[in-house]
Design a protein around this motif. Structure first.
Motif, PDB file in Angstrom:
ATOM      1  N   TRP A 111       0.846  -1.182   0.000  1.00 39.20           N
ATOM      2  CA  TRP A 111       0.000   0.000   0.000  1.00 39.20           C
ATOM      3  C   TRP A 111       0.884   1.236   0.000  1.00 39.20           C
ATOM      4  O   TRP A 111       1.680   1.444   0.921  1.00 39.20           O
ATOM      5  CB  TRP A 111      -0.915   0.006   1.220  1.00 39.20           C
ATOM      6  CG  TRP A 111      -1.732   1.261   1.336  1.00 39.20           C
ATOM      7  CD1 TRP A 111      -1.534   2.302   2.203  1.00 39.20           C
ATOM      8  CD2 TRP A 111      -2.861   1.623   0.532  1.00 39.20           C
ATOM      9  NE1 TRP A 111      -2.477   3.289   2.000  1.00 39.20           N
ATOM     10  CE2 TRP A 111      -3.302   2.892   0.967  1.00 39.20           C
ATOM     11  CE3 TRP A 111      -3.539   1.005  -0.524  1.00 39.20           C
ATOM     12  CZ2 TRP A 111      -4.403   3.545   0.399  1.00 39.20           C
ATOM     13  CZ3 TRP A 111      -4.630   1.652  -1.077  1.00 39.20           C
ATOM     14  CH2 TRP A 111      -5.048   2.895  -0.624  1.00 39.20           C
ATOM     15  N   GLU A 138      -3.641   3.792   6.715  1.00 42.95           N
ATOM     16  CA  GLU A 138      -2.339   3.565   7.340  1.00 42.95           C
ATOM     17  C   GLU A 138      -2.351   3.989   8.813  1.00 42.95           C
ATOM     18  O   GLU A 138      -1.735   3.338   9.658  1.00 42.95           O
ATOM     19  CB  GLU A 138      -1.252   4.314   6.570  1.00 42.95           C
ATOM     20  CG  GLU A 138       0.150   3.825   6.871  1.00 42.95           C
ATOM     21  CD  GLU A 138       1.154   4.303   5.840  1.00 42.95           C
ATOM     22  OE1 GLU A 138       2.032   5.092   6.220  1.00 42.95           O
ATOM     23  OE2 GLU A 138       1.046   3.897   4.657  1.00 42.95           O
ATOM     24  N   SER A 173      -4.797   1.382  10.965  1.00 39.73           N
ATOM     25  CA  SER A 173      -4.450  -0.036  11.050  1.00 39.73           C
ATOM     26  C   SER A 173      -3.034  -0.147  11.595  1.00 39.73           C
ATOM     27  O   SER A 173      -2.306   0.843  11.665  1.00 39.73           O
ATOM     28  CB  SER A 173      -4.574  -0.721   9.689  1.00 39.73           C
ATOM     29  OG  SER A 173      -3.696  -0.129   8.743  1.00 39.73           O
ATOM     30  N   TRP A 178     -11.538  -4.676   0.493  1.00 39.01           N
ATOM     31  CA  TRP A 178     -10.110  -4.338   0.515  1.00 39.01           C
ATOM     32  C   TRP A 178      -9.492  -4.901   1.797  1.00 39.01           C
ATOM     33  O   TRP A 178      -9.514  -4.237   2.837  1.00 39.01           O
ATOM     34  CB  TRP A 178      -9.909  -2.833   0.503  1.00 39.01           C
ATOM     35  CG  TRP A 178     -10.478  -2.048  -0.629  1.00 39.01           C
ATOM     36  CD1 TRP A 178     -11.796  -1.842  -0.941  1.00 39.01           C
ATOM     37  CD2 TRP A 178      -9.732  -1.281  -1.589  1.00 39.01           C
ATOM     38  NE1 TRP A 178     -11.920  -1.016  -2.018  1.00 39.01           N
ATOM     39  CE2 TRP A 178     -10.665  -0.646  -2.444  1.00 39.01           C
ATOM     40  CE3 TRP A 178      -8.366  -1.050  -1.797  1.00 39.01           C
ATOM     41  CZ2 TRP A 178     -10.287   0.180  -3.495  1.00 39.01           C
ATOM     42  CZ3 TRP A 178      -7.974  -0.229  -2.844  1.00 39.01           C
ATOM     43  CH2 TRP A 178      -8.920   0.373  -3.686  1.00 39.01           C
ATOM     44  N   PHE A 203      -6.499  -5.542   4.355  1.00 37.64           N
ATOM     45  CA  PHE A 203      -5.210  -4.931   4.670  1.00 37.64           C
ATOM     46  C   PHE A 203      -4.527  -5.735   5.767  1.00 37.64           C
ATOM     47  O   PHE A 203      -5.194  -6.363   6.602  1.00 37.64           O
ATOM     48  CB  PHE A 203      -5.391  -3.491   5.150  1.00 37.64           C
ATOM     49  CG  PHE A 203      -5.700  -2.509   4.056  1.00 37.64           C
ATOM     50  CD1 PHE A 203      -4.688  -1.770   3.461  1.00 37.64           C
ATOM     51  CD2 PHE A 203      -7.006  -2.329   3.616  1.00 37.64           C
ATOM     52  CE1 PHE A 203      -4.967  -0.869   2.444  1.00 37.64           C
ATOM     53  CE2 PHE A 203      -7.297  -1.428   2.603  1.00 37.64           C
ATOM     54  CZ  PHE A 203      -6.272  -0.701   2.008  1.00 37.64           C
ATOM     55  N   LEU A 241       2.733  -2.415   5.027  1.00 35.77           N
ATOM     56  CA  LEU A 241       1.284  -2.549   4.924  1.00 35.77           C
ATOM     57  C   LEU A 241       0.929  -3.016   3.517  1.00 35.77           C
ATOM     58  O   LEU A 241       1.269  -2.371   2.528  1.00 35.77           O
ATOM     59  CB  LEU A 241       0.592  -1.227   5.230  1.00 35.77           C
ATOM     60  CG  LEU A 241      -0.943  -1.246   5.179  1.00 35.77           C
ATOM     61  CD1 LEU A 241      -1.513  -2.216   6.208  1.00 35.77           C
ATOM     62  CD2 LEU A 241      -1.502   0.157   5.404  1.00 35.77           C
ATOM     63  N   TYR A 293      -2.090  -4.782   0.804  1.00 39.77           N
ATOM     64  CA  TYR A 293      -3.533  -4.850   0.594  1.00 39.77           C
ATOM     65  C   TYR A 293      -3.861  -5.756  -0.581  1.00 39.77           C
ATOM     66  O   TYR A 293      -3.021  -6.057  -1.441  1.00 39.77           O
ATOM     67  CB  TYR A 293      -4.111  -3.457   0.342  1.00 39.77           C
ATOM     68  CG  TYR A 293      -3.913  -2.920  -1.060  1.00 39.77           C
ATOM     69  CD1 TYR A 293      -4.949  -2.950  -1.996  1.00 39.77           C
ATOM     70  CD2 TYR A 293      -2.687  -2.396  -1.462  1.00 39.77           C
ATOM     71  CE1 TYR A 293      -4.780  -2.469  -3.277  1.00 39.77           C
ATOM     72  CE2 TYR A 293      -2.498  -1.903  -2.734  1.00 39.77           C
ATOM     73  CZ  TYR A 293      -3.546  -1.943  -3.650  1.00 39.77           C
ATOM     74  OH  TYR A 293      -3.354  -1.466  -4.925  1.00 39.77           O
ATOM     75  N   SER A 353      -0.612 -11.393   8.907  1.00 45.96           N
ATOM     76  CA  SER A 353      -1.686 -10.512   8.430  1.00 45.96           C
ATOM     77  C   SER A 353      -2.996 -10.764   9.162  1.00 45.96           C
ATOM     78  O   SER A 353      -3.947  -9.992   9.012  1.00 45.96           O
ATOM     79  CB  SER A 353      -1.898 -10.676   6.925  1.00 45.96           C
ATOM     80  OG  SER A 353      -2.380 -11.972   6.619  1.00 45.96           O
TER      81      SER A 353
END
Length: 251
Positions: free
Chosen positions: A2, A9, A12, A144, A146, A159, A161, A186
């Protein structure tokens, strides 16, 4: 990877915790609790990042937002610092079912209640948070996922995605999946829906990274529902002190 920075950002991050089997890493996201002034904030992660049938309940549970910009477990060297859990709230179906696996996969979520923390002893959701989507979660929804995968080609510091339409679990679990090759580490990372640009703060969280199947490049997660909402409601009602981590199951 990402590269869009922005809200996702900040909202998370990485989780570090211990249990009787050792030390572990997961991913997580900040969720909205309706108050930015009561001192408490809520962090969503996978159930198996808070309770394991072999290792028991997690201890030393710590969340680091925006891990991507300063990937270290030394809190003073991170961007915003660290927040520690005062309570972990899970579905009783997950805990009583022995933790991660089989029929409990549909309940693989947990909410950590954190007090003031970080470098300025502030409330986590000052950085922003997402609402949960706990109804109407049907297949063919654009999601999506992440997270911070750390196995295989991934290093756990970036990070990452995926984006795609949700599909049913091919082996009959009442869960759903997205084409995605994220790996261990993850787990617990949020799935955003109702957004076209995760950097701008839009969207809600409808699921999270839970599990995959060998040879099948899909990530699967629980469909958030009324049971998820009940766990959220309980977590939102708590005001735990800092003497330890309360272990709470719902109902």
């Amino acid at each position: 990877s990402w590269t869009g920075n922005g809200a996702i950002e900040l909202r998370s991050g990485r989780v570090l915790f211990s249990d009787d089997d050792g030390n572990w890493i997961c991913s997580a996201g900040a969720i909205s609790d309706g108050s930015t002034s009561d001192g408490y904030s809520l962090v969503l992660t996978a159930g198996h990042c808070a309770y394991d049938g072999h290792g028991g309940w997690a201890s030393n549970w710590m969340y680091i937002p925006d891990f991507d910009d300063a990937p270290t477990y030394t809190c003073g060297n991170t961007v915003y610092g660290c927040w520690t859990a005062r309570a972990l709230v899970l579905s009783s179906a997950f805990v009583n079912g022995g933790g991660f696996g089989g029929d409990t996969l549909q309940y693989d979520w947990a909410i950590a209640v954190v007090g003031p923390g970080g470098k300025t002893s502030s409330q986590l959701d000052a950085l922003g948070s997402y609402a949960l989507k706990t109804s109407g979660n049907n297949s063919s929804t654009t999601a999506w996922p992440f997270g911070y995968p750390a196995a295989g080609k991934y290093n756990g510091s970036d990070l990452v995605y995926c984006k795609g339409n949700t599909v049913n679990d091919p082996y009959g679990q009442p869960t759903w999946g997205v084409a995605c090759d994220m790996t261990g580490g993850s787990s617990g990372g949020p799935w955003l829906v109702e957004t076209t640009n995760p950097a701008d703060g839009s969207g809600r969280i409808a699921s999270l990274n839970s599990y995959g199947y060998s040879g099948l490049k899909y990530m699967f997660g629980p469909r958030f529902n009324a049971d998820t909402q009940a766990v959220f409601n309980k977590a939102d009602s708590l005001s735990p002190d800092s003497s330890g981590i309360d272990q709470v199951t719902v109902p």
